[in-house]
Design an enzyme around this catalytic site. Structure first.
Site, short mmCIF file in Angstrom:
data_model
loop_
_atom_site.label_atom_id
_atom_site.label_comp_id
_atom_site.label_asym_id
_atom_site.label_seq_id
_atom_site.Cartn_x
_atom_site.Cartn_y
_atom_site.Cartn_z
N ASP A 26 32.58 39.01 37.75
CA ASP A 26 33.11 37.65 37.82
C ASP A 26 34.31 37.67 36.90
OD1 ASP A 26 33.78 35.00 37.10
OD2 ASP A 26 31.84 34.33 37.85
N HIS A 27 35.51 37.67 37.47
CA HIS A 27 36.66 37.99 36.62
C HIS A 27 36.89 36.95 35.53
CE1 HIS A 27 38.93 35.27 39.27
NE2 HIS A 27 39.87 35.25 38.36
N HIS A 76 32.38 31.17 38.81
CA HIS A 76 33.19 30.89 37.63
C HIS A 76 32.72 29.65 36.87
CE1 HIS A 76 35.47 33.84 39.67
NE2 HIS A 76 36.24 33.05 40.38
#
Ligand code: BG6
Length: 519
Positions: free
Chosen positions: A205-206, A268
């Site tokens: 999950d960047h 996010h």
């Protein structure tokens, strides 16, 4: 793994805090190598790591895998173009030449067993040529429908080392979306686990790789003053905003399946929520941190159908103007149905039912084609218990707000009331601000750089664990079920591009006597 800070790393509870992290030589095998993500994010991040101090080992190796019949040369050119345009570190021809020597390409139809055998032979040969010792990181950057095929066939071709204790390692990085709902995520987890053990799997999950997101933990647990007031006694509510000014940018087909709820909230937004809400972990080891995050997700009760109607808002951008530019509505985007009900904006009020947060709502909002790109977490504190300054302009007093700006202009600000100079008692709200840019200068590493390096050194703290993904889906599934069951209670409302989403998003928070922050 070579790590140069034994005092920290000897203690497994502190493993994630090691200062110097030296990477063992390895091969990164990128599936979906001809796609956008590889060119815009992955290869530029790897190049920037190679240019960093300390750099990646000179024999670090990349194998691009995809269905197109490209040559090594074509893939290297594609990589070089990406590095020139998108890498944080400036393009240096000498460094590029060394880096490019380790790049090659392998054409694979994802359901062709023989092609995986060829790939495996290639990897063994590269191990000998480049001294990568059988260490492999497989990166799934293809559309998710291929994940199972790829993983099963890699396993069958003998490309994956099942042990996690060496002598060589195999790891798997999985891009989002991780499943479409809880059931499919569980199925995918089970499929991946047939070939990789849980501690070999890195679900990316960047957002967790963003410096400012990691700083939420430092702010909370590296300072003495915040944690004591980080509770329901002092906090009125929390607002988390992730706003984007862009539309779906050619990804209409994907968005039709996902919508903002799956694209942004499931991952996010809920990840940010867990970092703000979690209890202090017993240590900074991956599983200790993730244990606390998953407890937060378990404390969020999935909404009933009625609660979905009351506590969520969905919207979709219509056509219009952003400044002087005319922009299409979502329904006019390529790959989108002309009467699509897909959400491009979601607002939700979430209740975390535990001792720390009972009664403190978390308001989340995220959407595309909003007025600007801005992401922040704001903690709004309760007002003083009584107004000593009444009749002196104290009515103007604003509550204290601690805001953590994730992007752009990364920083932290605290709003508080001060006496304006003069004979009268006038109170003004002022901002105390810390900005990363002016304090530290330079560009912080890209999220992907941080996360790729973490995977190379075997640190999964900033990756989502199996139970986290499944718990996050449970919440999202409940919202989706509410929308499906009572579509009229929560219609998709069109909003004009360049505005803060549908009108109902304002009404829904105002009903609670609160308002969205003006950003
Ligand atoms: C991705 C979503 O995960 O995050 C995109 O799929 C979104 O739709 C992007 O645009 C936002 O990331 P960032 O880093 O630009 O805030």
């Amino acid at each position: 793994m070579l790590v140069e800070n034994p005092s920290v790393v000897d203690n497994p509870l502190r493993a994630g805090l090691s200062e110097t992290r030296t990477v063992a030589p390895c091969i990164m095998v990128i599936f979906g190598a001809t796609g956008d993500l590889t060119q815009r994010k992955l290869l530029p991040a790897l190049y920037s790591l190679a240019a960093d101090q300390p750099p990646l080992p000179a024999n670090f190796t990349v194998v691009g895998v995809a269905r197109r019949p490209w040559s090594d040369e074509e893939f290297r050119q594609y990589a070089e173009d990406g590095v020139k345009e998108f890498a944080r570190q400036p393009y240096d021809p000498a460094l590029w030449e060394t880096f490019a020597k380790g790049i090659s390409y392998c054409q694979v139809e994802f359901d062709d067993d023989a092609a995986y055998r060829t790939l495996t032979e290639k990897l063994t040969q590269l191990d000998q040529e480049r001294g990568t010792n059988g260490n492999r990181i497989f990166y799934l950057a293809t559309p998710p429908r291929y994940y199972d095929d790829i993983v099963q066939r890699l396993g069958a071709a003998g490309a994956v080392e099942r042990t996690t204790t060496g002598p060589s390692f195999s790891r798997l990085i999985v891009e989002k979306p991780f499943g479409h709902d809880r059931e499919s995520a569980m199925r995918l987890n089970a499929e991946l686990n047939q070939v990789f053990k849980e501690d070999q799997i890195y679900r990316i999950d960047h957002y967790l790789g963003k410096e400012t997101v990691q700083n939420i933990l430092v702010l909370r647990f590296g300072n003495g003053i915040f944690e004591p007031i980080w509770t329901r006694e002092y906090i009125d509510h929390v607002q988390i905003t992730v706003a984007e000014s862009i539309g779906v940018e050619g990804r209409g087909g994907y968005y039709e399946e996902a919508g903002t709820l799956r694209d942004m909230v499931q991952n996010h937004m809920l990840q940010l929520t867990t970092l703000v809400a979690m209890e202090p972990p017993a240590g900074f080891a991956a599983n200790l941190v993730r244990d606390e995050k998953v407890k937060v997700l378990h404390a969020i009760m999935p909404m009933s159908i009625d609660e979905v109607a009351e506590c969520t808002v969905r919207g979709q951008y219509g056509p219009g103007w952003i400044g002087s530019q005319e922009v299409p509505g979502y329904r006019e985007e390529k790959g989108v149905a002309p009467n699509s009900p897909t959400d491009t904006f979601v607002a939700a009020k979430i209740a975390i039912d535990n001792w720390r947060w009972a009664g403190v709502p978390f308001y989340l909002r995220t959407g595309k084609r909003l007025p600007k790109r801005i992401s922040e977490v704001a903690i709004q504190f309760k007002r003083p218990p009584f107004s000593l300054f009444r009749n002196t302009g104290a009515d103007e007093l604003q509550p204290n707000i601690l805001s953590m700006r994730i992007q752009p202009n990364e920083g932290i600000a605290l709003k508080f009331g001060v006496k304006a100079p003069g004979q009268a008692m006038h109170i003004r709200t002022m901002n105390m601000e810390f900005l990363y840019g002016s304090s530290f200068g330079g560009e912080p590493p890209e999220a992907y750089e941080r996360l790729l390096l973490d995977c190379m050194v075997g640190d999964s703290t900033l990756f989502t664990r199996r139970d986290e993904t499944e718990a996050a889906w449970e919440l999202v599934d409940a919202i989706e079920a509410g929308w499906q069951t009572e579509p009229d209670a929560n219609p998709v409302e069109l909003y004009d591009p360049g505005t803060w989403g549908p009108r109902r998003a304002e009404e829904f928070i105002e009903r609670d006597g609160r308002s969205w922050r003006r950003l």
